[in-house]
Design an enzyme around this catalytic site. Structure first.
Site, short mmCIF file in Angstrom:
data_model
loop_
_atom_site.label_atom_id
_atom_site.label_comp_id
_atom_site.label_asym_id
_atom_site.label_seq_id
_atom_site.Cartn_x
_atom_site.Cartn_y
_atom_site.Cartn_z
N LYS A 143 27.70 34.19 70.30
CA LYS A 143 28.85 34.96 70.82
C LYS A 143 30.07 34.66 69.97
O LYS A 143 30.48 33.50 69.84
CB LYS A 143 29.10 34.58 72.29
N ARG B 192 27.86 38.74 77.35
CA ARG B 192 26.47 39.22 77.48
C ARG B 192 26.30 40.59 76.86
O ARG B 192 25.21 40.95 76.44
CB ARG B 192 26.08 39.20 78.96
N ASP C 3 39.30 36.09 74.13
CA ASP C 3 38.86 36.77 75.35
C ASP C 3 40.01 36.87 76.34
O ASP C 3 40.31 35.93 77.07
CB ASP C 3 37.68 36.00 75.97
N ASP D 39 35.44 41.47 81.80
CA ASP D 39 35.53 40.06 81.40
C ASP D 39 34.13 39.44 81.24
O ASP D 39 34.01 38.33 80.74
CB ASP D 39 36.36 39.28 82.43
N LYS E 65 42.41 38.32 82.47
CA LYS E 65 42.40 36.96 82.99
C LYS E 65 43.81 36.56 83.42
O LYS E 65 44.78 36.92 82.75
CB LYS E 65 41.93 35.98 81.90
N GLU F 107 32.05 40.07 79.02
CA GLU F 107 31.85 40.78 77.75
C GLU F 107 30.85 40.07 76.84
O GLU F 107 30.23 40.71 75.99
CB GLU F 107 33.20 40.91 77.03
N ASP G 198 36.24 31.26 72.25
CA ASP G 198 35.14 32.09 72.75
C ASP G 198 34.24 32.61 71.62
O ASP G 198 33.30 33.35 71.87
CB ASP G 198 35.71 33.25 73.58
N1 BES Z 1 34.50 33.45 77.98
C1 BES Z 1 34.34 33.53 79.38
C2 BES Z 1 33.66 32.30 79.99
C3 BES Z 1 34.38 30.99 79.89
C4 BES Z 1 35.17 30.54 80.93
C5 BES Z 1 34.25 30.17 78.78
C6 BES Z 1 35.80 29.32 80.86
C7 BES Z 1 34.89 28.94 78.70
C8 BES Z 1 35.66 28.52 79.75
C9 BES Z 1 33.50 34.74 79.76
O1 BES Z 1 33.60 35.84 78.93
C10 BES Z 1 33.93 35.19 81.11
O2 BES Z 1 35.05 35.63 81.22
N2 BES Z 1 33.05 35.10 82.10
C11 BES Z 1 33.33 35.51 83.43
C12 BES Z 1 32.13 36.29 83.92
C13 BES Z 1 32.38 36.97 85.23
C14 BES Z 1 33.40 38.05 85.09
C15 BES Z 1 31.06 37.55 85.72
C16 BES Z 1 33.55 34.26 84.26
O3 BES Z 1 32.88 33.25 84.04
O4 BES Z 1 34.44 34.28 85.10
ZN ZN Z 2 34.15 35.45 76.98
MG MG Z 3 35.18 37.15 79.51
#
Ligand code: BES
Ligand code: ZN
Ligand code: MG
Length: 457
Positions: A231, A317, A236, A313, A243, A315, A254
């Protein structure tokens, strides 16, 4: 600078000291008070607690402290540590690796944009050992640590500089140092031609071109091909599912998955490893903007599955799914390992202490488990159940949705189940490094050495 058995003697010797070494005024305790360094007779006595159940950790803490105290050029009398501290769980080889890795990791000089340069002194750490077998080990260790540090520098570069375009150019340039690496960069037109709808949907809000960086190294043509997918979200923001400020902190990291996968291929190539491997880095940012993807949009992936984007968010996957299809269809992967800072839920589950490993393949897990035990870079196995997939299929509009339900929980496993759908029957492992990719301040280059060890067989 780390050396092995250099002839020029340094001012200070570093030797092992046992629990019963008596403390005097010459002792320099580290801040937590658990490491003791004495500077008597131009000798640094490293007092290690042999009663601990995790000698490797104690050892790493001690040498971290030694480097941070920035004392002098030193000769590390490795044999004294082997004699005093090695045991069945912490063998001479493991101790040697821990030593080289710690010295290299802690003394690595990260870049800074500070006006006044406050560079720590670049002292020499000369490891003195009578074990001639460690010569080859040393060469391998230096490669592993160099490319861990390479990944760290990519991770640390600020997001206004380290855009997808900059990273692609940098890696392309650096790949020229390798005669045995084939490097390819795909831009937006190639992505469109390949039908990478999910990847492009994440990039839609950006004015910066998305880049797919592909590095191939084939040191063993007869062997099965492992493709590493990473990734590479250079920032992000969350997209329209923006966010909150506190959750946006650290989102330049990220892109860590892509950085470590590409670094691993470079390391294996540098070591001339007998392995057939490639890495695919999926680079774009995830922003808001007039053209950014709206929630509930339905988009077709490169492999033909339709996905309802219920949360912009989620994104990672999306870009990874197309990266995996590329690995299978364009690179003929026999198996796929993928790494990503994928879910906040992973940080909730394991904190910063372990990477989550998800796979339905016992074979892949066995290999990973052995590698993580060897390097000490923890990977903890997590489940992918059919129920997790069912949660990702719960939409009447498309084949998949990109988010499970909050009430059902298991956000890391539902994400893994989504990705698993793009493996096209190939053995697949997902590594969620959300908690381990950075330490809150800087990138860690996590998993480079473990993937190196797993594949360098
Ligand atoms: N990049 C984030 C995940 C992340 C969070 C990495 C904290 C490092 C520290 C990812 O893209 C994300 O935003 N995931 C969401 C998924 C949800 C919307 C299903 C999450 O974990 O809140
Ligand atoms: Zn992310
Ligand atoms: Mg995200």
């Amino acid at each position: 600078m780390i050396k092995l058995n250099s002839k020029d003697k340094n001012d200070f010797k570093v030797v092992f000291a046992s629990n019963d070494l008596v403390e005097t005024n010459n002792f320099l305790k580290d801040t937590k008070g658990n490491i003791f360094l004495s500077t008597k007779d131009n000798t640094i006595y490293v007092k290690l607690n042999s009663k601990t159940d995790d000698k490797r950790r104690e050892f790493i803490k001690a040498f971290t402290s030694l480097v941070k105290q920035n004392i002098s050029n030193v000769d590390i009398e490795f044999d004294t540590f082997v004699k005093g501290y090695a045991d069945v769980d912490f063998t001479e080889e493991l101790m040697f690796n821990a030593l080289v890795e710690t010295l290299s990791y802690v003394s690595h000089q990260p870049f800074t944009f500070k006006k006044e340069e406050v560079k720590p002194t670049d002292f020499e750490y000369n490891i003195v050992t009578s074990n001639k077998k460690l010569d080859d080990e040393f060469i391998k260790e230096v490669i592993k640590t160099d490319f861990t540090n390479y990944a760290r520098d990519l991770q640390d570069t600020p997001p206004n500089i380290a855009t997808s375009e900059w990273i692609a150019k940098t890696i392309e340039q650096d790949a020229k140092n390798f005669k045995n690496v084939k490097l390819k960069v795909l831009g937006i037109h190639e992505a469109e031609k390949l039908g990478m709808g999910l990847f492009l949907a994440v990039n839609a809000g950006s004015e910066i071109e998305p880049k797919v960086v592909v590095a191939e190294y084939n040191g063993a043509p007869e062997k099965q091909k492992t493709v590493l997918v990473g990734k590479g979200i250079t920032f992000d923001s969350g997209g329209y599912n923006l966010k909150p400020s506190s959750a946006m902190v650290g989102m330049k990291f990220d892109m860590s998955g892509a950085a470590i996968m590409l670094s691993t291929v470079f390391a294996l190539a540098k070591a001339n490893a007998k392995v057939n491997v490639a890495a695919v880095g999926m680079f774009t940012d995830n922003r808001i903007g007039g053209h950014a993807t709206l929630t509930e949009s339905v988009v077709k992936s490169m492999n033909g599955l339709t996905v309802q984007i219920d949360n912009t968010d989620a994104e990672g996957r999306l870009v990874l799914a197309d990266g995996m299809t590329y690995a299978v269809r364009e690179l003929q992967a026999d198996r796929i390992i993928e790494a990503s800072t994928l879910t906040g839920a992973m940080v909730v589950a394991l904190g910063h202490l372990a990477t989550g490993g998800f796979t339905k393949s016992e074979e892949l897990w066995k290999e990973m488990d052995a590698a993580q035990a060897y390097t000490g870079e923890r990977v903890w196995r997590m489940p992918i159940y059919n129920e997790h997939l069912e949660l990702m299929q719960a939409t009447p509009i498309a084949d998949l949705t990109n988010t499970g339900s909050r009430a059902a929980g298991a956000g890391s496993s539902t994400a893994a189940a989504f990705l698993n759908e793009f493996a096209e029957g190939k053995p697949f492992m997902h590594l969620d490094i959300a908690g381990t990719a950075d330490n809150g301040e800087r990138g860690t280059g996590v998993m480079v050495k473990t993937l190196f060890e797993m594949l360098n067989k």
